[in-house]
Design an enzyme around this catalytic site. Structure first.
Site, PDB file in Angstrom:
ATOM      1  CE  LYS A 205     -11.565  59.873 -53.435  1.00 57.37           C
ATOM      2  NZ  LYS A 205     -11.233  61.399 -53.410  1.00 57.37           N
ATOM      3  CD  GLU A 211      -1.185  52.339 -44.403  1.00 53.60           C
ATOM      4  OE1 GLU A 211      -0.568  53.044 -44.057  1.00 53.60           O
ATOM      5  OE2 GLU A 211      -1.869  52.378 -45.759  1.00 53.60           O
ATOM      6  N   GLY A 267     -11.096  62.691 -47.792  1.00 56.76           N
ATOM      7  CA  GLY A 267     -11.008  61.737 -46.822  1.00 56.76           C
ATOM      8  C   GLY A 267     -11.722  61.886 -45.432  1.00 56.76           C
ATOM      9  NE  ARG A 268      -8.299  66.941 -43.431  1.00 61.22           N
ATOM     10  CZ  ARG A 268      -7.623  67.143 -44.374  1.00 61.22           C
ATOM     11  NH1 ARG A 268      -7.602  65.900 -45.130  1.00 61.22           N
ATOM     12  NH2 ARG A 268      -7.434  68.158 -45.097  1.00 61.22           N
ATOM     13  CD  GLU A 353      -4.954  63.727 -42.918  1.00 61.65           C
ATOM     14  OE1 GLU A 353      -4.246  62.708 -42.565  1.00 61.65           O
ATOM     15  OE2 GLU A 353      -6.138  63.667 -43.514  1.00 61.65           O
ATOM     16  CG  HIS A 384     -11.508  59.750 -11.461  1.00 61.67           C
ATOM     17  ND1 HIS A 384     -11.485  59.599 -10.225  1.00 61.67           N
ATOM     18  CD2 HIS A 384     -12.772  60.123 -11.844  1.00 61.67           C
ATOM     19  CE1 HIS A 384     -12.685  59.778  -9.715  1.00 61.67           C
ATOM     20  NE2 HIS A 384     -13.368  59.884 -10.675  1.00 61.67           N
ATOM     21  CE  LYS A 504      -0.282  57.625 -47.098  1.00 61.35           C
ATOM     22  NZ  LYS A 504      -1.330  58.087 -47.835  1.00 61.35           N
TER      23      LYS A 504
END
Length: 539
Positions: A205, A211, A267-268, A353, A384, A504
């Site tokens: 945005k 990153e 964002g999510r 979050e 398993h 951050k």
């Protein structure tokens, strides 16, 4: 009123004291229509709550709490565009992104639907240009590979849906996803690609996310080196999902190929915004529209259904019951569908979050558990790996089992065997196997303690006829709204995420040390020791 002071909470506490030792065997034995009475349907999904340690009275008491906490009113506030994300002063309108109706959605008195429709139209137009070859790489070759560069919600949602709907993907366009700042992620994503046929989508945005922009700059350097061209080639191989037009233009991306989204899109919760461009390209316009249809159907069910029949509300109440009374600290989400191999990872961010908070809406510390740890893997692989702990461990872990009547890829009797396990595992978890049955089977006394299953392990079963774009959209919306309702019950703000900021900020100072090759900033003794180990062993 605080949660623990509500009379509805106190009624539930008294009820829990009666219910905590009741076994599912007894609940089923005493109610022959239990499965029918505790099963509900909406938007292509059938959800069976009957294998939960709850009676019909439990559901009634939980529904009374939901009403006392104003859940129906809060739902309407969100859909109406009110600024329910109060710590950031924002509306929360991911529901508007998939609004298929004609009604206006207002933010500060402005209808945002024309903006949304305009961006969707622009996304569709660009997708058609890529598919037809009208949009080409710098050397005139057709685009065949897409790399989505993002992180968090700009990565987890689109990748999960792309994996989920791979069976109906565009065979002429492959999509890969890069999020980790670890260079290996980008290196592996670029492996075997032809730069002339590769398009990068940079999803940020602000166009400043460390990153994402580090990966984008490295991808740009790789592209120009591979092509042997100057920076003018960037415009033919990069598009941006961003609102920072100045930074996008400085990077070399054509503003005509920049797709905006808004601060009321978290964002999510953003995969149906411009963040979904990789999906529209990789799956096609029609599939993306079907996905939106599924979201919209569940959204409307959530908005219009009474608490007693509202699937997201009921899912939330079941989770709340275990989290706050049985003190279950985690929930396992177990899709019996390999295409949903990233679904649990996606829900980790969406849930943890959102509701990983310890302060209520008044700014006070809460004195009860809030969001659970969410985890899981597809069946039958998980059986398993970790089901032993769920069956016989010391922790109570409520599980959601997700299955489909019809397979996406029918091969022999694979699906029958898969679904045999889907039905058998919740049955085993609920009813277990006692010493009497084991003795009748000839089990020795010495092995009885090891082979006995106490059962009474709760599960919820979610089933649909088939995994389609529409059923996946409605499934995602179901869990989104479940998370929202639980946030209302816990009285926390579900749509901010201040907890990710401190790390951050500190990383900036540490990066200065790493670039200097020595500790320059103030740190605790442990961090200084670790940094020195790093410096002393760096090749």
């Amino acid at each position: 009123m605080k949660l623990l002071d509500r009379p509805e909470w106190k009624a539930l506490s008294d009820h829990y004291n009666k219910m905590q030792s009741v076994h599912l065997r007894d609940l089923f034995a005493g109610d022959k229509t239990r499965a029918q009475d505790l099963s509900f349907a909406a938007s292509g999904w059938h959800v069976d709550f009957s294998k939960n340690r709850m009676s019909t009275e439990t559901f009634v008491l939980l529904q009374q709490l939901a009403k006392a906490c104003d859940v129906p009113e809060r739902i309407k506030e969100m859909f109406a565009g009110e600024k329910i994300n109060q710590t950031e002063g924002r509306s929360v309108l991911h529901t508007a992104l998939r609004n298929r109706g004609s009604e206006a959605v207002l933010v500060d008195g402005l209808d945002v639907m024309p903006q949304i429709k305009q961006v969707l139209k622009k996304m569709r137009g660009f997708t058609k240009k890529v598919e037809s070859g009208e949009f080409q790489g710098a050397t005139g070759k057709k685009i065949k590979q897409i790399i989505n560069i993002g992180i968090g919600g700009s990565d987890l949602g689109p990748e999960m849906v792309y994996q989920g709907l791979k069976a109906v993907r565009n065979p002429e366009l492959s999509v890969r996803f890069v999020s980790n700042i670890d260079g290996s992620h980008l290196v592996n994503a670029l492996e075997g690609l032809n730069a002339e046929e590769t398009l990068f989508i940079v999803a940020s945005k602000t166009f400043t996310t460390q990153e994402t922009m580090t990966n984008a700059c490295s991808a740009k350097a790789w592209l120009l080196k591979e092509l042997g061209l100057d920076e003018s080639a960037v415009a033919s191989h990069f598009v941006a999902l961003s609102t920072n037009k100045q930074a996008v233009q400085a990077f070399g991306i054509d503003l005509d190929n920049t797709f905006e989204f808004w601060d009321w899109v978290g964002g999510r919760y953003s995969l149906t915004s411009a963040i979904g461009l990789s999906l529209m390209l990789g799956l096609g316009v029609d599939v993306f529209d079907q996905l939106l249809d599924g979201f919209y159907e569940m959204d409307q069910h959530f908005l219009e259904s009474p608490v007693e029949k509202n699937l997201p509300v009921l899912m939330a109440l079941v989770g709340f019951w275990y989290n706050n009374f049985f003190e279950a600290e985690s929930v396992a989400v177990l899709p019996y569908c390999q295409y949903l191999n990233r679904f649990s990872a996606y829900l980790q961010q969406a849930d943890m979050e959102s509701n990983g908070k310890s302060v209520d809406r008044d700014g006070d510390k809460v004195n009860y558990q809030t969001g659970p740890v969410v985890w899981g893997e597809p069946g039958t692989g998980g059986q398993h790996a970790f089901y032993q702990l769920i069956h016989q461990g010391t922790k109570l872990i409520p599980c959601d089992f997700i299955g489909f009547v019809n397979p996406v890829d029918p091969i022999g009797d694979h699906h029958q065997k898969l679904m045999a396990n889907f039905f058998a595992q919740p049955e085993a978890l609920a009813f277990g196997k006692g010493a009497k049955d084991l003795k009748e089977e000839g089990c020795s006394e010495s092995l009885l303690p090891y082979r006995e299953f106490e059962g009474n392990r709760p599960t919820t079963a979610l089933m649909a006829k088939k995994l389609t774009p529409k059923t996946l959209g409605s499934l995602i919306a179901l869990y989104e709204h479940k998370i929202f309702v639980q946030g209302v019950l816990w009285d926390v703000y579900s749509f901010d995420q201040w907890g990710v900021e401190l790390g951050k900020q500190l990383a900036g100072g540490v990066l200065e040390d790493l670039e200097a090759g020595a500790v320059k900033n103030s740190h605790d003794g442990s961090t200084v020791s670790l940094l020195n180990y790093y410096f002393n062993n760096k090749e």
